[in-house]
Design an enzyme around this catalytic site. Structure first.
Site, mmCIF file in Angstrom:
data_model
loop_
_atom_site.group_PDB
_atom_site.id
_atom_site.type_symbol
_atom_site.label_atom_id
_atom_site.label_comp_id
_atom_site.label_asym_id
_atom_site.label_seq_id
_atom_site.Cartn_x
_atom_site.Cartn_y
_atom_site.Cartn_z
ATOM 1 N N GLU A 99 0.858 -1.186 0.000
ATOM 2 C CA GLU A 99 0.000 0.000 0.000
ATOM 3 C C GLU A 99 0.891 1.232 0.000
ATOM 4 O O GLU A 99 1.853 1.316 0.774
ATOM 5 C CB GLU A 99 -0.902 -0.025 1.246
ATOM 6 C CG GLU A 99 -1.581 1.233 1.632
ATOM 7 C CD GLU A 99 -2.469 1.849 0.557
ATOM 8 O OE1 GLU A 99 -2.232 3.029 0.229
ATOM 9 O OE2 GLU A 99 -3.396 1.167 0.092
ATOM 10 N N ASP A 159 5.148 2.008 -3.259
ATOM 11 C CA ASP A 159 4.411 2.139 -4.507
ATOM 12 C C ASP A 159 4.370 0.760 -5.164
ATOM 13 O O ASP A 159 5.407 0.100 -5.298
ATOM 14 C CB ASP A 159 5.120 3.148 -5.432
ATOM 15 C CG ASP A 159 4.312 3.481 -6.674
ATOM 16 O OD1 ASP A 159 4.473 4.595 -7.208
ATOM 17 O OD2 ASP A 159 3.522 2.622 -7.115
ATOM 18 N N GLY A 160 3.187 0.331 -5.557
ATOM 19 C CA GLY A 160 3.027 -1.017 -6.099
ATOM 20 C C GLY A 160 3.893 -1.281 -7.316
ATOM 21 O O GLY A 160 4.383 -2.397 -7.507
ATOM 22 N N ASP A 193 -6.355 -3.798 -5.670
ATOM 23 C CA ASP A 193 -7.483 -3.033 -5.123
ATOM 24 C C ASP A 193 -7.049 -1.579 -5.061
ATOM 25 O O ASP A 193 -6.704 -1.048 -4.005
ATOM 26 C CB ASP A 193 -7.833 -3.573 -3.728
ATOM 27 C CG ASP A 193 -8.944 -2.771 -3.069
ATOM 28 O OD1 ASP A 193 -9.087 -2.854 -1.837
ATOM 29 O OD2 ASP A 193 -9.647 -2.034 -3.799
ATOM 30 N N PRO A 227 -2.038 8.705 -7.698
ATOM 31 C CA PRO A 227 -1.090 7.624 -7.374
ATOM 32 C C PRO A 227 -1.475 6.280 -7.996
ATOM 33 O O PRO A 227 -0.618 5.443 -8.238
ATOM 34 C CB PRO A 227 -1.142 7.543 -5.852
ATOM 35 C CG PRO A 227 -2.410 8.208 -5.440
ATOM 36 C CD PRO A 227 -2.669 9.270 -6.479
HETATM 37 N N1 SAM Z 1 -12.132 -0.311 -3.745
HETATM 38 C C1 SAM Z 1 -11.687 0.991 -3.967
HETATM 39 C C2 SAM Z 1 -12.018 1.385 -5.388
HETATM 40 O O1 SAM Z 1 -12.450 0.501 -6.124
HETATM 41 O O2 SAM Z 1 -11.943 2.550 -5.734
HETATM 42 C C3 SAM Z 1 -10.232 1.093 -3.654
HETATM 43 C C4 SAM Z 1 -10.034 1.007 -2.231
HETATM 44 S S1 SAM Z 1 -8.420 1.069 -1.599
HETATM 45 C C5 SAM Z 1 -8.712 2.225 -0.363
HETATM 46 C C6 SAM Z 1 -7.391 1.900 -2.742
HETATM 47 C C7 SAM Z 1 -5.974 2.026 -2.225
HETATM 48 O O3 SAM Z 1 -5.024 2.066 -3.307
HETATM 49 C C8 SAM Z 1 -5.726 3.313 -1.421
HETATM 50 O O4 SAM Z 1 -5.458 2.974 -0.079
HETATM 51 C C9 SAM Z 1 -4.519 3.964 -2.107
HETATM 52 O O5 SAM Z 1 -3.644 4.585 -1.215
HETATM 53 C C10 SAM Z 1 -3.888 2.751 -2.800
HETATM 54 N N2 SAM Z 1 -2.983 3.079 -3.904
HETATM 55 C C11 SAM Z 1 -3.164 4.018 -4.869
HETATM 56 N N3 SAM Z 1 -2.094 4.041 -5.698
HETATM 57 C C12 SAM Z 1 -1.217 3.097 -5.253
HETATM 58 C C13 SAM Z 1 0.067 2.640 -5.704
HETATM 59 N N4 SAM Z 1 0.654 3.181 -6.778
HETATM 60 N N5 SAM Z 1 0.669 1.625 -5.028
HETATM 61 C C14 SAM Z 1 0.056 1.055 -3.938
HETATM 62 N N6 SAM Z 1 -1.159 1.464 -3.445
HETATM 63 C C15 SAM Z 1 -1.789 2.464 -4.113
#
Ligand code: SAM
Length: 290
Positions: free
Chosen positions: A108, A140-141, A158, A165
């Protein structure tokens, strides 16, 4: 956008989804995004990131059950699972219901989302962070997927939508990284938007999947707070048989897994891959473009 009494989601030009706000429970501008949690009389606690609804306590079970149990029960021998994103930890809770899963790594980008979810989303992420099988990596993923030497049977993305991001998590480079770290016959599942309003997002992902994996497809679920009808969940694997599991096999595996659900059933699983024409057209358009 809010007047303090309502939070309005304006993701789609010409469309505004307005939520009554009974109380703002938490608000923070994190290193990566604007985070707000408020209570709503219908959906309970509602989390928005950059003005976009991420998860609510009322309907989270639908998305989290379909993002987890479909790939894990289709695979049938998933021991190592990777979640990219998933900060609210609702998805992790569903994955950890599978006693057959030995290890769950969650990558995350925004640690604040996890910290705040531990405090505010105990409703649906009970025990995740204390589970010895769970490992949280704040990164970062795309960087993690490019550098890791670990291998996974199932990868579930997810993420937020393909801007800010989350944009890199829809890139071909990221999908190639995931293909490299999947064990043979492993499966990738992605959050892929609402095709009625975000068709191009699905077409582009399927096009990129088709250049990298032997099988590129999608399945659907209806999540009330992801406005616009069916939500598409992207599917990619080098084993084309995985998404054609017969219901009797899924029933046997679900029985053996021995936990209860509120949305997922083996019949719903199999039916989710039967796509409405306009969504199947988007998938076929993506395959044809590859
Ligand atoms: N279910 C939701 C949707 O469909 O919109 C997504 C929920 S979840 C909270 C999304 C997560 O992705 C967030 O916590 C965000 O910080 C994370 N995120 C966004 N970009 C990312 C990246 N590049 N690497 C890892 N996590 C990331």
């Amino acid at each position: 956008m809010s007047d303090g009494l309502h939070f309005n989601e304006t993701l789609y030009p010409g469309v505004q989804v307005s939520y009554t706000c009974d109380e703002i429970l938490y608000q923070e501008k994190t290193e990566h995004q604007d985070l707000v949690l408020f209570s709503n009389p219908v959906f309970g606690k509602v989390l928005m990131l950059d003005g976009v609804t991420q998860v609510t306590t009322a309907d989270e079970f639908i998305y989290h059950e379909m993002m987890s149990h479909v790939p894990i029960l289709a695979h049938g021998a998933a021991r190592n699972v990777l979640i990219v994103g998933g900060g609210d930890c609702g998805l992790a809770e569903e994955v950890l219901k599978h006693a057959s899963v030995d290890k769950l790594v969650q990558v995350e980008i925004d640690g604040s989302v996890v910290d705040f979810s531990r405090e505010h989303f105990g409703d649906f992420n009970q025990g995740v962070l204390d589970d010895p099988r769970f490992e949280l990596v704040i990164a970062d993923g795309i960087k993690f997927s490019a550098e890791t030497e670990r291998r996974f049977d199932v990868v579930i993305v997810d993420s937020t939508d393909p801007h800010g991001p989350g944009a890199v998590l829809f890139s071909e480079a990221f999908y190639r990284n995931i293909h490299r770290l999947l064990t043979p016959g492993g499966v990738l599942v992605t959050q892929n938007g609402v095709p009625f309003l975000q068709k191009q997002e699905l077409v582009t992902s399927i096009e990129r999947f088709s250049r990298i994996f032997k099988d590129a497809a999608a399945y659907v679920a209806a999540i009330p707070t992801y406005f616009g009808g069916h939500m598409a969940l992207g599917w990619a694997s080098d084993n084309p048989d995985l998404r054609r599991q017969v219901v009797s096999v899924l029933e046997e595996r679900f029985r053996a897994a021995d936990f209860t659900t509120q949305y997922y059933t083996p019949d719903v699983h199999a039916a989710a891959f039967a796509l409405p024409r306009f969504i199947l057209d988007a998938v076929e358009e993506g395959r044809a473009k590859a």
